[in-house]
Design a protein around this motif. Structure first.
Motif, PDB file in Angstrom:
ATOM      1  N   PHE A 121       0.824  -1.206   0.000  1.00 51.28           N
ATOM      2  CA  PHE A 121       0.000   0.000   0.000  1.00 51.28           C
ATOM      3  C   PHE A 121       0.858   1.256   0.000  1.00 51.28           C
ATOM      4  O   PHE A 121       0.544   2.240  -0.683  1.00 51.28           O
ATOM      5  CB  PHE A 121      -0.946   0.006   1.202  1.00 51.28           C
ATOM      6  N   LEU A 122       1.943   1.243   0.759  1.00 51.56           N
ATOM      7  CA  LEU A 122       2.831   2.404   0.788  1.00 51.56           C
ATOM      8  C   LEU A 122       3.568   2.578  -0.533  1.00 51.56           C
ATOM      9  O   LEU A 122       3.889   3.694  -0.942  1.00 51.56           O
ATOM     10  CB  LEU A 122       3.819   2.281   1.941  1.00 51.56           C
ATOM     11  N   GLU A 123       3.862   1.457  -1.220  1.00 53.69           N
ATOM     12  CA  GLU A 123       4.538   1.521  -2.515  1.00 53.69           C
ATOM     13  C   GLU A 123       3.578   1.919  -3.635  1.00 53.69           C
ATOM     14  O   GLU A 123       4.008   2.408  -4.676  1.00 53.69           O
ATOM     15  CB  GLU A 123       5.223   0.185  -2.805  1.00 53.69           C
ATOM     16  N   ASN A 128      -0.280   6.899   1.435  1.00 56.65           N
ATOM     17  CA  ASN A 128      -1.449   6.024   1.567  1.00 56.65           C
ATOM     18  C   ASN A 128      -1.655   5.529   2.990  1.00 56.65           C
ATOM     19  O   ASN A 128      -1.975   4.369   3.207  1.00 56.65           O
ATOM     20  CB  ASN A 128      -1.274   4.815   0.626  1.00 56.65           C
ATOM     21  N   GLY A 129      -1.442   6.410   3.976  1.00 50.36           N
ATOM     22  CA  GLY A 129      -1.611   6.006   5.360  1.00 50.36           C
ATOM     23  C   GLY A 129      -3.036   5.606   5.694  1.00 50.36           C
ATOM     24  O   GLY A 129      -3.274   4.788   6.581  1.00 50.36           O
ATOM     25  N   ALA A 130      -4.012   6.183   4.981  1.00 49.17           N
ATOM     26  CA  ALA A 130      -5.412   5.841   5.238  1.00 49.17           C
ATOM     27  C   ALA A 130      -5.698   4.381   4.925  1.00 49.17           C
ATOM     28  O   ALA A 130      -6.678   3.813   5.426  1.00 49.17           O
ATOM     29  CB  ALA A 130      -6.326   6.729   4.399  1.00 49.17           C
ATOM     30  N   ARG A 185       6.092  -1.316  -8.206  1.00 55.19           N
ATOM     31  CA  ARG A 185       7.534  -1.511  -8.098  1.00 55.19           C
ATOM     32  C   ARG A 185       7.941  -1.355  -6.635  1.00 55.19           C
ATOM     33  O   ARG A 185       7.527  -0.433  -5.952  1.00 55.19           O
ATOM     34  CB  ARG A 185       8.266  -0.484  -8.961  1.00 55.19           C
ATOM     35  N   GLN A 186       8.768  -2.288  -6.185  1.00 60.01           N
ATOM     36  CA  GLN A 186       9.147  -2.322  -4.773  1.00 60.01           C
ATOM     37  C   GLN A 186      10.207  -1.285  -4.458  1.00 60.01           C
ATOM     38  O   GLN A 186      11.186  -1.140  -5.193  1.00 60.01           O
ATOM     39  CB  GLN A 186       9.676  -3.725  -4.436  1.00 60.01           C
ATOM     40  N   SER A 187       9.982  -0.565  -3.363  1.00 61.43           N
ATOM     41  CA  SER A 187      10.979   0.415  -2.926  1.00 61.43           C
ATOM     42  C   SER A 187      12.098  -0.291  -2.176  1.00 61.43           C
ATOM     43  O   SER A 187      11.889  -1.331  -1.565  1.00 61.43           O
ATOM     44  CB  SER A 187      10.337   1.462  -2.013  1.00 61.43           C
ATOM     45  N   LYS A 188      13.297   0.262  -2.269  1.00 62.83           N
ATOM     46  CA  LYS A 188      14.457  -0.325  -1.603  1.00 62.83           C
ATOM     47  C   LYS A 188      14.756   0.456  -0.323  1.00 62.83           C
ATOM     48  O   LYS A 188      14.710   1.685  -0.308  1.00 62.83           O
ATOM     49  CB  LYS A 188      15.689  -0.291  -2.517  1.00 62.83           C
ATOM     50  N   PRO A 189      15.095  -0.247   0.760  1.00 65.26           N
ATOM     51  CA  PRO A 189      15.387   0.448   2.005  1.00 65.26           C
ATOM     52  C   PRO A 189      16.672   1.260   1.933  1.00 65.26           C
ATOM     53  O   PRO A 189      17.594   0.904   1.207  1.00 65.26           O
ATOM     54  CB  PRO A 189      15.534  -0.703   3.023  1.00 65.26           C
TER      55      PRO A 189
END
Length: 403
Positions: A121-123, A128-130, A185-189
Motif C-alpha cells: 500500500f505504501l509503494e 497512503n496512510g489511510a 515496483r518495490q521500494s528499496k530500504p
C-alpha cells in the motif's frame, strides 16, 4: 501503476483481510463444536488458539525482512496458502495436537499477509496512510459477518465446518484474481539511514518510562480485544442464557462498534480535534467502564449495547494510536518500534487463551472478567504516561522561558 490497477489490487488485498477477520474469530466462535469434535474440554480448545500467537512471534520479524528481499506478492501468496491449509485442515483433523500446529500456521499466515500488504500500500502511494485504517475496517467486516453466519448455521442445524469452507472458498477466488493483478515496483530500504532505537542518544527517564508503558500497552491493548472476542459468545449462552443467535450477534455488534470507532477516530485524528494522548486515555477509561457493565450486568440488552460501545472504544483503532505515539518518540526507528509493539501483541495472542482456558475451568464469567484487570492496567499506565508527557511539556516551557 494505472488507477484501475490500483483499485483492483486494493480490492484483492482488502478481501484477504476480510478473510483474516474471519480467521481471527473462527476458532473462538466454534469452540463448543471443536470441543465435541476433538473430545476435549473447552480449556483445551483455548490452548490450541494460543498457537496463533506462537506463529506470529516466530514469523513476524523473519517474514518482514524476507519480504524486502523476495517481493511483496510472494508473501501475500504465502499468507493466502497458509490460511487455506489452516481452514481446510481444521475440518479434516480430529486431533487437537494437529490442530495446534494448524493454529501456529494461522499465525504465520497473519504475519505473511502483513509483511506483503502494508508495504504494498505504501509503494502504491507513499501518502497512503489511510489504507491502514481501511485494512482494519475490512477485518472488522469479516468479524461482523462470521458470528452471524455461524449463528444462522447453528439455528439451522448445519455443520460447523461450513464456516471454514466459506473462508477457504473466498481465498481460492481471490487467489485467481490476484494472480492476474500486477504489484507496484518495490521500494528499496535506505541502507545508510540509522534505524537504531536509541541512535546514539542518551535516553531520558521520561522516554524510558514511556517506552515501557508503550511496550506494555502493545500487550494489553491486544489482550483486551482477544479475551473479549474469545469468551463473550459463550458468556452470553452460559451465563446470560441467551439464544445462540443472540450470543453470536453480540460479537457482531462489537465488530460494528469497531468499524464505527475506526471512522470516528480517523475523523478526530484527521481534524486534530483531540490530542493523541488525551484521546487514548479517554478511550481506555470508557472501555474499562463499559467492560465493567458487560461483565456484571444481568440484562442481555444492556450487555449487547455494551458490546457495541466496547468495540468503539477498545477495537476502533486505539491500538494504532498507541503505535503512533511510540513512533513519534523514536521516528528514526519506525520499523523496529512497530516490531517491538506488535511482538508484545503477539505475546498476548499466545498467553491470553492459555490463562483464560485455565480460568474457564472455574467459570466462563471468571474468564471474561479477567479482561477487567487487563483493561485497568491499560488505563492506569496511560494516566501515568499522560503525566510524564505533561511534565516534559512543562519542563520544555520553563527552559524556553529562561533561554
Amino acid at each position: 501503476m494505472s488507477r484501475s490497477n490500483k483499485i483492483r489490487l486494493s480490492f484483492t488485498l482488502y478481501l484477504n483481510y476480510f478473510v483474516h477477520g474471519i480467521g481471527l474469530l473462527i476458532l473462538t466462535q466454534n469452540m463448543k463444536a471443536l470441543s465435541g469434535e476433538w473430545g476435549t474440554p473447552l480449556a483445551t480448545v483455548s490452548y490450541v488458539i494460543s498457537g496463533v500467537g506462537i506463529g506470529r512471534l516466530l514469523a513476524y520479524y523473519l517474514l518482514g525482512s524476507l519480504s524486502d528481499r523476495y517481493g511483496r506478492k510472494n508473501f501475500v501468496y504465502l499468507g493466502m496458502l497458509s490460511y487455506f491449509i489452516f481452514f481446510i485442515g481444521m475440518i479434516v483433523t480430529t486431533d487437537f495436537r494437529v490442530a495446534y500446529l494448524l493454529a501456529i500456521l494461522a499465525g504465520v499466515a497473519n504475519s505473511a499477509l502483513d509483511s506483503g500488504t502494508y508495504p504494498t500500500f505504501l509503494e502504491m502511494d507513499s501518502r497512503n496512510g489511510a489504507a491502514n485504517i481501511l485494512i482494519k475496517a475490512a477485518m472488522s467486516v469479516g468479524e461482523f459477518v462470521l458470528p452471524i453466519f455461524i449463528g444462522l448455521n447453528e439455528n439451522l442445524g448445519g455443520w460447523y465446518g461450513l464456516s471454514f469452507i466459506f473462508a477457504g472458498t473466498i481465498l481460492v477466488i481471490n487467489f485467481l484474481l490476484i494472480m492476474r493483478t500486477p504489484f507496484p515496483r518495490q521500494s528499496k530500504p535506505d541502507k545508510s539511514a540509522n534505524h537504531h532505537l536509541i541512535a546514539g542518544q542518551n535516553l531520558s527517564g521520561r522516554k524510558i518510562g514511556l517506552m515501557i508503558i508503550l511496550s506494555i500497552y502493545g500487550y494489553t491493548s491486544m489482550a483486551t480485544m482477544i479475551l473479549f472476542t474469545q469468551w463473550i459468545t459463550i458468556y452470553g449462552t452460559d451465563i446470560l442464557h441467551m439464544s445462540n443467535m443472540s450470543a453470536h450477534f453480540m460479537l457482531s455488534l462489537y465488530s460494528v462498534g469497531s468499524i464505527t470507532g475506526v471512522l470516528l477516530i480517523f475523523t478526530i485524528m484527521k481534524k486534530r480535534l483531540i490530542q493523541d494522548m488525551n484521546l487514548i486515555v479517554g478511550l481506555n477509561g470508557l472501555s474499562l467502564l463499559t467492560l465493567f457493565i458487560v461483565c456484571f450486568s444481568t440484562q442481555p440488552l444492556l450487555v449487547s449495547i455494551g458490546s457495541f460501545i466496547f468495540g468503539v472504544t477498545a477495537a476502533g483503532g486505539v491500538m494504532q494510536i498507541g503505535l503512533n505515539i511510540f513512533i513519534s518518540l523514536f521516528p528514526q526507528a519506525k520499523g523496529r518500534v512497530t516490531g517491538i509493539y506488535f511482538s508484545f501483541g503477539s505475546l498476548a495472542s499466545f498467553t491470553v487463551p492459555i490463562f483464560t482456558g485455565m480460568l474457564s475451568n472455574i467459570s466462563t464469567a471468571a474468564a471474561l472478567r479477567a479482561d477487567l484487570l487487563i483493561a485497568l492496567v491499560s488505563f492506569t499506565i496511560w494516566i501515568i504516561g499522560q503525566r510524564l508527557l505533561s511534565a516534559a511539556g512543562e519542563k520544555a516551557k520553563t527552559q524556553s522561558s529562561h533561554a
